[in-house]
Design an enzyme around this catalytic site. Structure first.
Site, mmCIF file in Angstrom:
data_model
loop_
_atom_site.group_PDB
_atom_site.id
_atom_site.type_symbol
_atom_site.label_atom_id
_atom_site.label_comp_id
_atom_site.label_asym_id
_atom_site.label_seq_id
_atom_site.Cartn_x
_atom_site.Cartn_y
_atom_site.Cartn_z
ATOM 1 N N GLU A 136 9.590 15.014 16.287
ATOM 2 C CA GLU A 136 10.024 14.988 14.905
ATOM 3 C C GLU A 136 9.315 16.093 14.122
ATOM 4 O OE1 GLU A 136 11.092 11.442 11.862
ATOM 5 O OE2 GLU A 136 9.032 11.443 12.579
ATOM 6 N N GLU A 174 9.194 0.732 11.115
ATOM 7 C CA GLU A 174 10.286 1.685 10.946
ATOM 8 C C GLU A 174 9.652 3.053 11.096
ATOM 9 O OE1 GLU A 174 12.453 4.379 10.059
ATOM 10 O OE2 GLU A 174 12.170 3.866 7.948
ATOM 11 N N LYS A 185 0.851 -1.188 0.000
ATOM 12 C CA LYS A 185 0.000 0.000 0.000
ATOM 13 C C LYS A 185 0.884 1.234 0.000
ATOM 14 C CE LYS A 185 -3.360 2.705 2.569
ATOM 15 N NZ LYS A 185 -2.460 3.898 2.567
ATOM 16 N N CYS A 210 13.483 10.296 8.091
ATOM 17 C CA CYS A 210 13.399 9.885 9.492
ATOM 18 C C CYS A 210 14.768 9.807 10.157
ATOM 19 C CB CYS A 210 12.677 8.551 9.603
ATOM 20 S SG CYS A 210 13.371 7.253 8.560
ATOM 21 N N VAL A 252 -8.272 1.519 4.271
ATOM 22 C CA VAL A 252 -7.603 0.394 3.609
ATOM 23 C C VAL A 252 -6.437 -0.111 4.457
ATOM 24 C CG1 VAL A 252 -6.135 -0.218 1.643
ATOM 25 C CG2 VAL A 252 -8.335 0.892 1.266
ATOM 26 N N GLY A 253 -5.649 0.811 5.005
ATOM 27 C CA GLY A 253 -4.549 0.394 5.868
ATOM 28 C C GLY A 253 -5.039 -0.361 7.083
ATOM 29 N N GLY A 312 -7.581 7.517 2.233
ATOM 30 C CA GLY A 312 -7.894 7.492 3.656
ATOM 31 C C GLY A 312 -7.219 6.365 4.393
#
Length: 497
Positions: A400, A270, A194, A304, A231-232, A228
């Site tokens: 962050e 990660e 995805k 990151c 789906v995840g 959106g």
């Protein structure tokens, strides 16, 4: 507008690349029931439209991956996997320039970045895992033992962990996709990939190459994009998914861990970072200033592992700040398609507003805005920003930012520098600079992070495991360790007759 900024991209540049973008499900390129726009961050204009996958399509992709894993030879046929990985590598190289233009337009990554971690270097990950797989044994002989009056022969075999849901972030979509896809395929897993909502066209370009130019069997790789979170969430909770690998924010990583726990999936994360660059008193301050400035501006600070905290000896704070500010003033930013551009835009107006708000709060909290802190239009540009005299416990030193914002923090001695560097919920990366390499290495060993650069040393390569301590994640990508993330161990024993 800063003097280093160059003109914007030509209107509509690369927009046609998105016209035929489709999902990959069960070996077929399929249209979405609906689409959503992908915006060129350098102009703020719509670049193209991507399929907005539904939860039902996510389920269909998982079902296809499940069938391919359970009913085909893919998990057991290492020779087939080697051949397909080698083929994928060749196809990616052959279409590299097409991918480069899509990457620049969709992500805002400057052309120079795509010649490194943005595109060219990630392609080598695929070749690395093909080579690693070719010479790797998946069996470990444990020898024989005597037990209950009989001899027993024991061994351990490694096998594919199953169906993988791979969810990526927007900043380096080629790197993140291939660092998950290549080892998962090498291990014998099947994958539902995805792409990030903000950069769907890069991931869909990869899907097209796999479907149309490789022999990877239907269902082994499935590719989705969606605007959106539904789906995840469907992927992380689907009972047909065995492993979830995710790159993105720590906040989202926590949600994924919680969602995956319902079916006790293996989870690799990660996540974020707030990495520190420690400048020892004997370091070359001019060199440090250049490295610190250009590092924080790499891909507009959207990395990151970027060292966003600069820890300097208190007595040299002002001198180093002056040098860094001078370097930041010379960073060329603007049209990412131009070869002379070093820094491009932030990914969205939303992200730029977040960065700007954090800078404003840092100043209110007592930090000094030395340079930068300005929005530049059109597009989502933010000027290279330097904050000095930063409190190590303040928001700007702890959270962050994901923007071109460098926080300079003074320290009293090496113990203080180590304490400040480790005073973070994160532990992804870091750097130490000093003329005495042995001393610099000793300091680096005390920093609790997954990767360390000493005097500019580069750890980023396909054979080096990448990942973090603490809330920077779980597990490692790349290297032999990256393959292990997608393997299960099974112990066997027989009676010796």
């Amino acid at each position: 507008m800063g003097s280093q900024r160059h003109g914007g991209p030509e209107p509509g540049a690369s927009a046609g690349e998105a016209g035929g973008a489709r999902l990959l499900i069960g070996g077929r390129l399929v249209a979405g029931e609906r689409t959503y726009p992908s915006v060129n961050p350098a102009t703020g204009e719509i670049l193209g439209h991507a399929p907005d996958a539904t939860v039902a399509q996510a389920g269909a992709a998982v079902d296809a991956a499940r069938r391919a894993f359970d009913t085909t030879a893919w998990p057991a046929d290492a020779a087939l996997r080697v051949r397909c990985l080698e083929q994928l590598y060749r196809v990616l190289v052959e279409h590299k320039e097409e991918l480069r233009e899509v990457t620049i337009a969709d992500t805002g990554a400057p052309r120079i970045v795509t010649h490194g971690a943005g595109l060219d270097e990630p392609l080598e990950i695929v070749r690395y895992y093909a080579d690693l797989l070719r010479g790797r044994s998946f069996t470990e002989d444990l020898g024989e033992i005597e037990s209950r009056g009989r001899r027993h022969r024991r061994w351990v075999e490694q096998e594919a962990a199953g169906v993988v849901a791979a969810i990526t972030a927007y900043n380096y979509p080629n790197q993140l996709a291939l660092a998950k896809l290549a080892p998962a395929l090498a291990a014998g897993c099947t994958v539902v990939l995805k792409g990030a909502p903000d950069t769907p066209l890069v991931t869909l370009a990869l899907a097209g190459l796999i479907a149309e130019h490789t022999d990877i069997p239907p269902g082994v790789v499935n590719v989705l994009t969606s605007a959106g979170a539904a789906v995840g969430k469907a992927l992380t909770t689907h009972p047909g998914v065995d492993v979830v690998t995710f790159t993105g924010s720590t906040a989202t990583g926590r949600q994924i861990m919680a969602a995956a726990s319902e079916t006790v999936k293996r989870v690799f994360l990660e996540l974020g970072g707030k990495s520190a660059m420690i400048v020892l008193a004997d370091a070359d301050f001019d060199m440090i200033a250049m490295m610190a400035a250009f590092t924080i501006c790499s891909h507009a600070g959207q990395g990151c592992a970027i060292t966003s905290r600069l820890l300097v000896p208190r007595g040299h704070h002002d001198a180093i700040v002056e040098r860094v500010a001078a370097q930041l003033a010379g960073v060329p930013y603007g049209d990412p398609a131009k070869p002379e551009t070093y820094m491009g835009p932030l990914i969205s107006e939303r992200q730029r507003d977040k960065v700007d708000a954090m800078v404003r709060r840092a100043v209110e909290a007592g930090a000094k805005l030395v340079t930068g802190g300005e929005k530049v239009d059109p597009g989502f540009f933010y000027t290279p920003t330097l904050l000095s005299g930063v409190d190590p416990d303040s928001e700007i030193a702890q959270e962050e930012v994901f923007g071109p914002v460098l926080a300079v923090i003074p320290y009293d001695d090496e113990d203080d520098a180590v304490r400040i560097a480790n005073n973070s919920a994160y532990g992804l990366s870091g750097a130490v600079h000093g003329a005495d390499e042995e001393r610099a290495v000793a300091v680096a060993r005390r920093i609790r992070t997954g990767t360390l650069s000493i005097n500019g040393g580069s750890y980023f390569a396909p054979d080096v495991p990448f990942g973090g301590f603490k809330q920077s994640g779980i597990g490692r990508e790349m290297g032999a360790a990256g393959l292990e993330e997608f393997l299960e161990r099974k112990a066997f024993a027989t009676v010796v007759t």
